[in-house]
Enzyme design. Sequence first.
Site, mmCIF file in Angstrom:
data_model
loop_
_atom_site.group_PDB
_atom_site.id
_atom_site.type_symbol
_atom_site.label_atom_id
_atom_site.label_comp_id
_atom_site.label_asym_id
_atom_site.label_seq_id
_atom_site.Cartn_x
_atom_site.Cartn_y
_atom_site.Cartn_z
ATOM 1 N N ARG A 86 4.978 3.068 -6.139
ATOM 2 C CA ARG A 86 4.351 2.899 -4.817
ATOM 3 C C ARG A 86 4.342 4.266 -4.121
ATOM 4 O O ARG A 86 5.347 4.674 -3.537
ATOM 5 C CB ARG A 86 5.133 1.898 -3.945
ATOM 6 N N GLN A 193 2.178 -10.587 4.395
ATOM 7 C CA GLN A 193 3.622 -10.415 4.653
ATOM 8 C C GLN A 193 4.022 -11.002 6.002
ATOM 9 O O GLN A 193 5.148 -11.461 6.173
ATOM 10 C CB GLN A 193 3.991 -8.924 4.620
ATOM 11 N N ASP A 234 6.175 3.421 6.596
ATOM 12 C CA ASP A 234 6.356 3.761 5.181
ATOM 13 C C ASP A 234 6.588 5.241 4.968
ATOM 14 O O ASP A 234 7.281 5.640 4.026
ATOM 15 C CB ASP A 234 5.165 3.276 4.361
ATOM 16 N N ASN A 244 1.804 3.164 7.841
ATOM 17 C CA ASN A 244 2.409 1.838 7.747
ATOM 18 C C ASN A 244 1.335 0.892 7.224
ATOM 19 O O ASN A 244 0.192 1.287 6.974
ATOM 20 C CB ASN A 244 2.956 1.390 9.110
HETATM 21 O O1 MRU Z 1 3.170 -3.212 1.029
HETATM 22 P P1 MRU Z 1 4.528 -3.450 1.631
HETATM 23 O O2 MRU Z 1 4.824 -4.886 1.886
HETATM 24 O O3 MRU Z 1 5.598 -2.745 0.838
HETATM 25 O O4 MRU Z 1 4.448 -2.735 3.039
HETATM 26 C C1 MRU Z 1 5.572 -2.744 3.872
HETATM 27 C C2 MRU Z 1 5.344 -2.137 5.177
HETATM 28 O O5 MRU Z 1 4.293 -1.612 5.478
HETATM 29 C C3 MRU Z 1 6.522 -2.113 6.119
HETATM 30 O O6 MRU Z 1 6.089 -2.201 7.431
HETATM 31 C C4 MRU Z 1 7.285 -0.798 5.939
HETATM 32 O O7 MRU Z 1 7.576 -0.588 4.581
HETATM 33 C C5 MRU Z 1 8.538 -0.771 6.710
HETATM 34 S S1 MRU Z 1 9.712 -1.912 6.099
HETATM 35 C C6 MRU Z 1 11.193 -1.675 6.881
#
Ligand code: MRU
Length: 343
Positions: A86, A193, A234, A244
């Site tokens: 990722r 999510q 992120d 993010n």
């Molecule tokens: O694609 P994801 O579900 O990994 O994305 C997560 C996010 O964008 C969260 O807001 C971010 O990682 C912060 S989590 C504490």
Amino acid sequence: MWPAFEFQEDRLILLDQRLLPFEEKYVVCSDYEEVAQAIEKMIIRGAPAIGLVAAYGVVLGLKKQANDCSLNEIMEMVIVRLSRTRPTARNLFWALERMKRVYEEVKKEGKERIIERLTQEARQLEVEDVATNKKIGELGASLIPQEATILTHCNAGELATAGYGTALGVIKWAWEQGKKIKVIAGETRPWLQGAKLTCWELRRARIPVTLITDNMAGWLMRNGEINLVITGADRIARNGDTANKIGTYSLAVLAKENKIPFYVAAPFSTIDLELKSGQEIVIEERAPDEVRKIGSSWITYPDIPVRNPAFDVTPASLITSIITEKGILEPPFESSIIRLSKD
Ligand code: MRU
């Protein structure tokens, strides 16, 4: 067991977040390739959680060392594989860098000792993450009024971390202080999510939560139904530009237009000091079928062209404050980021 993951000796157990809120099933990973695939398939997600499970992936990789590989070779292979899962999540690279540093310190001490130290380091990262999130919660709660309806996006809670959460940690702390909090969760297409994970978490914590589709936020803001927005991050560039979950940028623009504070809550380790601005952040582009389908149901033609950036970048100018465990950063962010990075 802690909701998102647990490391036990020779295996890493992950709650399969794709199945929430209806099923609580666990997936067992016994080597680093299984960990890498679990991250790619979104069994586990959220920047801090990705970093932590990758750290345990390193431990599993060394434990299962193939006979024809030196420890240096396997270490290199494992780090490269896990870091390709990722690209936007800063904490993934940060955690792998910490593991690599420890490896370099002890690599001459024999396999058993190396594995022991790397396991300790991964456990240490996990413990630190919970403490960090609690500090973020405590500091951030000072920004939450006595009574507030808070919009959040994606899931930045215990499922995305080792525990407590970042954006949801702030909400939880304010709730535990007795503040009258209501949360609005944006559903967060394509992976949902918000609908699946944030609603699950907040229900368990008994914090009132109302779900909206992503396109409803502006209207609610205009009607005075939202007092503030808080999200996780992120990756944050040195100037405060914040990557993010896709959709965060639109919420920040809407918040500015409607004079609503927009807060980002994240561990200091999410800040990438090497990046001058958000333009340098690599944005993960995911498979087109995630947009063509909801779950396993097609919602359009299987061959329709699709864009699927998993994240966007919110310019620092739209962010009211960035809440970290080291302090609450105010604009202009760069000087306070540089100052706190030396602490
Ligand atoms: O694609 P994801 O579900 O990994 O994305 C997560 C996010 O964008 C969260 O807001 C971010 O990682 C912060 S989590 C504490």
